[in-house]
Scaffold this motif. Structure first.
Motif, PDB file in Angstrom:
ATOM      1  N   TYR A 467       5.651   3.352   2.722  1.00  0.00           N
ATOM      2  CA  TYR A 467       4.526   2.662   2.097  1.00  0.00           C
ATOM      3  C   TYR A 467       3.381   2.607   3.115  1.00  0.00           C
ATOM      4  O   TYR A 467       3.599   2.545   4.331  1.00  0.00           O
ATOM      5  N   PRO A 468       2.127   2.614   2.670  1.00  0.00           N
ATOM      6  CA  PRO A 468       1.000   2.738   3.601  1.00  0.00           C
ATOM      7  C   PRO A 468       0.461   1.429   4.162  1.00  0.00           C
ATOM      8  O   PRO A 468      -0.162   1.413   5.222  1.00  0.00           O
ATOM      9  N   SER A 469       0.659   0.312   3.467  1.00  0.00           N
ATOM     10  CA  SER A 469       0.031  -0.935   3.905  1.00  0.00           C
ATOM     11  C   SER A 469       0.885  -2.135   3.512  1.00  0.00           C
ATOM     12  O   SER A 469       1.756  -2.047   2.637  1.00  0.00           O
ATOM     13  N   ALA A 470       0.614  -3.272   4.141  1.00  0.00           N
ATOM     14  CA  ALA A 470       1.466  -4.457   4.000  1.00  0.00           C
ATOM     15  C   ALA A 470       1.586  -4.937   2.558  1.00  0.00           C
ATOM     16  O   ALA A 470       2.657  -5.403   2.147  1.00  0.00           O
ATOM     17  N   GLU A 471       0.515  -4.796   1.758  1.00  0.00           N
ATOM     18  CA  GLU A 471       0.573  -5.326   0.399  1.00  0.00           C
ATOM     19  C   GLU A 471       1.536  -4.537  -0.496  1.00  0.00           C
ATOM     20  O   GLU A 471       1.912  -4.997  -1.570  1.00  0.00           O
ATOM     21  N   LEU A 472       1.942  -3.341  -0.055  1.00  0.00           N
ATOM     22  CA  LEU A 472       2.867  -2.533  -0.844  1.00  0.00           C
ATOM     23  C   LEU A 472       4.299  -2.577  -0.290  1.00  0.00           C
ATOM     24  O   LEU A 472       5.183  -1.907  -0.833  1.00  0.00           O
ATOM     25  N   GLU A 473       4.536  -3.367   0.735  1.00  0.00           N
ATOM     26  CA  GLU A 473       5.874  -3.437   1.318  1.00  0.00           C
ATOM     27  C   GLU A 473       6.880  -3.988   0.303  1.00  0.00           C
ATOM     28  O   GLU A 473       8.005  -3.486   0.175  1.00  0.00           O
ATOM     29  N   GLY A 474       6.490  -5.026  -0.431  1.00  0.00           N
ATOM     30  CA  GLY A 474       7.379  -5.596  -1.442  1.00  0.00           C
ATOM     31  C   GLY A 474       7.728  -4.594  -2.530  1.00  0.00           C
ATOM     32  O   GLY A 474       8.870  -4.531  -2.995  1.00  0.00           O
ATOM     33  N   ASP A 475       6.742  -3.778  -2.952  1.00  0.00           N
ATOM     34  CA  ASP A 475       7.003  -2.739  -3.949  1.00  0.00           C
ATOM     35  C   ASP A 475       8.031  -1.740  -3.421  1.00  0.00           C
ATOM     36  O   ASP A 475       8.966  -1.351  -4.133  1.00  0.00           O
TER      37      ASP A 475
END
Length: 548
Positions: A467-475
């Motif tokens: 994943y590229p960034s922190a906001e997509l870690e949960g996804d």
């Protein structure tokens, strides 16, 4: 460097008095108390304070000169040693490996890549290694060894990859020339010529998934210089050996010795480390190198080099002239601190081995990593599992900590994910249709925006979700959990623009990620040729044509 004869002068314990040259005797503590007369000594008593102050001023001035002089010499020598050190960029190639997270005690393992170069760029190297017509050729990394020190600094490992191992080499840019080399597949020793030691480091990281903190390179002349500084290392052969040219095979290191144990230094040490034909193969050369390094470590520990100033100075001079290092450890202090960490590991907790390998199906003269067995070694390094059976994984607490997940940013049907097929490897052809199969499985699980990537030729030993960034870690974590992929395989990466599932060679069939076995301490594959650092019984067998 000659040690100062004045170090600590005037502070030695047991020296009770010293004359100041004026008839006054001073206590060894520098107090300058007048001991020339008693209470009734008249003029002496009246002049005492002035004389006392003169003595104190003289002593203070002298002490200041001595301290500044000694410190100045030490500083200049320190700068001299720093000036000896050659430095280079840590990584010069594309690599996705991430630094290990600290365990519950805040400790992290340390990984150092040691590279032996066959450079003939100097007269000394040509004299020692021959090949005077090879001066202009870029150097090859014929010796490559990863030194892994556990997070708790209680165990260590030395892992060699044979020079003729065919591996993927990433795109690299040479930091000295700015020349860019495209990604390729070739034997691993060529990586040094495609962007320097930083390219070799990136190649290792991509192959193993192990983050490498530092690299060090050494050439022929450097090996000789270090061997002389150590004062000799004991090695052993079972038969008389002479590594010389034969009618069938040209070349040879020139090593010649009788059966038994010998102390080698200087040029003979280099011959031992370079010998290949007399041992029978490159794989046996790695064994001989491991024996030498184990013996060297035992020798240094026996010499108490870290508490012997003279020995430490000699080694510091030799090491700083012999090694080129990655820039983040490019000072004497940092190299010394590194040595102190290595010093703490007992020899019976050091294990040396060679990467499990099999013959290359494309070229019988080369080898490739032995799939499952090689992966097990790399996993043990990544998880900081000791190669011996005397300890336990210092990262075991870390795994429990990784179970906590972040909430996805959107409902399942709105989470975008690209699936890539990277099931090919050095020994396995890619499985057709894997990206489509796994993408369809995700759609059936409610991830309506899952789709396949049609890019061909991708290769990953292990499945990973990037994943590229922190906001997509949960996804990314949510996608991984839905397929049974461990959260330790969810990685942040700037190489992707969205959540990307890379199906690796470890997941060639099925729609649920296969459960992976957890390695235990000491449970090494059988084809690693492992040697314990305290084992003095090992001797090299000599290939019959090179006995005399």
């Amino acid at each position: 460097m000659t040690q100062s004869s004045v170090r600590g002068e005037g502070t030695r314990p047991g020296v009770r008095r010293a004359s100041d040259g004026h008839g006054t005797t001073r206590d060894g503590d520098g107090s300058g108390r007048d001991r020339t007369g008693g209470e009734g000594s008249g003029g002496h008593r009246r002049r005492g304070p002035r004389r006392k102050h003169r003595v104190l001023r003289w002593s203070a001035t002298t002490l200041a000169v001595l301290i500044l002089g000694t410190a100045g010499a030490g500083y200049l020598y320190y700068q001299h040693l720093n000036g000896n050190i050659q430095k280079g960029q840590r990584s010069s190639g594309d690599s996705k490996a991430q630094k290990s997270k600290a365990n519950a005690d805040g400790q992290t393992p340390m990984n150092i890549l040691l590279i032996g170069s066959d450079s003939r760029s100097s007269d000394a190297n040509v004299k020692l290694g021959g090949g005077k017509n090879d001066r202009s050729n870029p150097p090859l990394g014929d010796v490559q060894m990863l030194i892994h020190v556990s997070a708790d600094r209680k165990s260590a490992a030395m892992v060699s990859i044979p020079r003729d191992t065919r591996v993927p080499i990433p795109k690299c840019t040479d930091p000295d020339t700015d020349k860019t080399y495209p990604a390729t597949t070739d034997i691993i020793n060529t990586s040094l010529a495609r962007g320097g030691a930083g390219c070799t480091l990136a190649t290792w990281q991509n192959l193993t998934g192990v983050y490498i903190d530092h690299w060090m390179t050494i050439d022929f002349a450097g090996v000789v210089r270090m061997a002389d500084a150590i004062g000799g290392v004991e090695v052993c052969v079972n038969q008389n050996v002479w590594d010389h040219p034969t009618a069938a095979v040209p070349g040879g290191s020139g090593l010649k010795m009788t059966a038994g144990t010998h102390k080698v230094e200087g040029r003979t040490a280099l011959q031992w480390l370079r010998t290949r034909h007399a041992w029978g193969s490159d794989l046996m050369r790695a064994r001989a190198q491991h024996m030498y390094l184990n013996s060297m470590i035992r020798t240094l520990k026996k010499q108490n080099v870290f508490t012997d100033t003279g020995r430490l100075t000699d080694l510091a001079e030799a090491a700083t002239k012999s090694l080129k290092v990655s820039e983040e450890i490019g000072t004497v202090k940092k190299l010394y601190d590194l040595g102190m960490q290595l010093k703490s590991v007992p020899t019976d907790r050091i294990t040396s081995l060679t990467m499990p390998n099999v013959a290359d199906p494309q070229n019988a003269e080369h080898v490739v990593p032995d799939g499952t067995n090689a992966k097990k070694v790399w996993q043990m390094l990544r998880d900081d599992v000791p190669f011996d059976d005397k300890g336990k994984a210092s990262g075991s607490k870390k795994k429990a900590k990784q179970e906590a997940t972040k909430a996805p940013s959107a409902p399942d049907g709105q989470i975008g994910v690209i699936v890539q097929n990277a099931t090919g490897s050095a020994t396995l052809a890619p499985v057709r249709g894997r990206a489509g199969t796994v993408a369809q499985t995700l759609v059936e699980k409610g991830f309506a925006k899952a789709s396949k990537d049609t890019t061909a030729g991708l290769s990953e030993d292990e499945t990973v979700v990037r994943y590229p960034s922190a906001e997509l870690e949960g996804d990314a974590q949510h996608i991984a959990k839905s397929l049974g992929i461990p959260l330790s395989s969810v990685k942040k990466s700037t190489d992707v623009s969205g959540v990307t599932l890379v199906v690796g060679a470890d997941w060639r069939t099925g729609t649920t990620y296969p459960k992976q076995s957890t390695p235990t301490a000491g449970n090494l594959p059988g084809n690693t040729d492992a040697i314990n650092g305290s084992d003095k019984s090992k001797c090299m067998d000599v290939y019959a044509p090179y006995r005399w």
